[in-house]
Design a protein around this motif. Structure first.
Motif, PDB file in Angstrom:
ATOM      1  N   SER A  54       0.814  -1.217   0.000  1.00 54.96           N
ATOM      2  CA  SER A  54       0.000   0.000   0.000  1.00 54.96           C
ATOM      3  C   SER A  54       0.847   1.265   0.000  1.00 54.96           C
ATOM      4  O   SER A  54       0.348   2.347  -0.304  1.00 54.96           O
ATOM      5  N   GLY A  55       2.096   1.125   0.402  1.00 50.78           N
ATOM      6  CA  GLY A  55       2.963   2.290   0.520  1.00 50.78           C
ATOM      7  C   GLY A  55       2.963   2.906   1.903  1.00 50.78           C
ATOM      8  O   GLY A  55       3.693   3.869   2.158  1.00 50.78           O
ATOM      9  N   ARG A  56       2.143   2.352   2.806  1.00 52.30           N
ATOM     10  CA  ARG A  56       2.031   2.967   4.139  1.00 52.30           C
ATOM     11  C   ARG A  56       3.128   2.514   5.090  1.00 52.30           C
ATOM     12  O   ARG A  56       3.310   3.099   6.164  1.00 52.30           O
ATOM     13  N   SER A  57       3.854   1.478   4.730  1.00 47.36           N
ATOM     14  CA  SER A  57       4.916   0.979   5.592  1.00 47.36           C
ATOM     15  C   SER A  57       6.218   0.905   4.815  1.00 47.36           C
ATOM     16  O   SER A  57       6.269   0.336   3.723  1.00 47.36           O
ATOM     17  N   THR A  58       7.256   1.501   5.381  1.00 44.36           N
ATOM     18  CA  THR A  58       8.571   1.496   4.757  1.00 44.36           C
ATOM     19  C   THR A  58       9.629   1.119   5.793  1.00 44.36           C
ATOM     20  O   THR A  58       9.400   1.227   7.008  1.00 44.36           O
ATOM     21  N   TYR A  59      10.778   0.694   5.286  1.00 45.44           N
ATOM     22  CA  TYR A  59      11.874   0.325   6.181  1.00 45.44           C
ATOM     23  C   TYR A  59      13.180   0.570   5.458  1.00 45.44           C
ATOM     24  O   TYR A  59      13.272   0.393   4.245  1.00 45.44           O
ATOM     25  N   TYR A  60      14.202   1.005   6.219  1.00 45.67           N
ATOM     26  CA  TYR A  60      15.491   1.352   5.625  1.00 45.67           C
ATOM     27  C   TYR A  60      16.626   0.703   6.407  1.00 45.67           C
ATOM     28  O   TYR A  60      16.556   0.570   7.645  1.00 45.67           O
ATOM     29  N   THR A  61      17.684   0.384   5.710  1.00 42.46           N
ATOM     30  CA  THR A  61      18.887   0.004   6.415  1.00 42.46           C
ATOM     31  C   THR A  61      19.452   1.236   7.112  1.00 42.46           C
ATOM     32  O   THR A  61      19.241   2.377   6.658  1.00 42.46           O
ATOM     33  N   ALA A  62      20.141   1.028   8.200  1.00 42.73           N
ATOM     34  CA  ALA A  62      20.560   2.138   9.050  1.00 42.73           C
ATOM     35  C   ALA A  62      21.417   3.168   8.312  1.00 42.73           C
ATOM     36  O   ALA A  62      21.316   4.372   8.562  1.00 42.73           O
ATOM     37  N   SER A  63      22.247   2.709   7.395  1.00 39.56           N
ATOM     38  CA  SER A  63      23.197   3.616   6.753  1.00 39.56           C
ATOM     39  C   SER A  63      22.543   4.617   5.809  1.00 39.56           C
ATOM     40  O   SER A  63      23.169   5.615   5.441  1.00 39.56           O
ATOM     41  N   VAL A  64      21.300   4.381   5.410  1.00 37.75           N
ATOM     42  CA  VAL A  64      20.629   5.311   4.495  1.00 37.75           C
ATOM     43  C   VAL A  64      19.441   6.014   5.137  1.00 37.75           C
ATOM     44  O   VAL A  64      18.870   6.940   4.531  1.00 37.75           O
TER      45      VAL A  64
END
Length: 124
Positions: A54-64
């Motif tokens: 849906s686009g409502r949940s995102t996750y990133y690696t710490a370095s970015v």
């Protein structure tokens, strides 16, 4: 068949920005999470970010985190990666990938389709 086509890579100076795009076809785009990975020479492919269907949940690696933003337009079957404040260590081939289900995954095995990659080069 499923096709993922990345674009938007290039050469940028440290501190600059790029926006990567990944156009998908061949499956119901809005039913699947999407991810971005990268691979630098001599290194394993690594997770960068994912976005759920849906686009409502995102996750990133710490370095970015705080520098990169993932987004998607389900009407255009496209996922984006906005990359700001680029560093030389961000240089790599960036791949988009379609997840096996609606939720994201940080591991490569969570994705069953991959693009061909787009090169990002960051000069210091």
């Amino acid at each position: 068949q499923v096709q993922l086509v990345e674009s938007g890579g290039g050469l940028v100076q440290a501190g600059g920005s790029l926006r990567l795009s990944c156009a998908a076809s061949g499956r119901t785009f809005s039913s699947y999470a999407m991810g971005w990975f990268r691979q630098a020479p001599g290194r394993e492919r690594e997770f960068v970010s994912f976005i759920n269907r849906s686009g409502r949940s995102t996750y990133y690696t710490a370095s970015v985190k705080g520098r990169f933003t993932i987004s998607r337009d389900n009407a255009k079957n496209t996922v984006y990666l906005q990359m700001n404040s680029l560093k030389p260590e961000d240089a790599a081939v960036y791949y988009c990938a379609s997840a096996r289900g609606p939720d994201g995954d940080t591991s490569l095995r969570g994705y069953d389709y991959w693009g061909q990659g787009t090169q990002v080069t960051v000069s210091s």
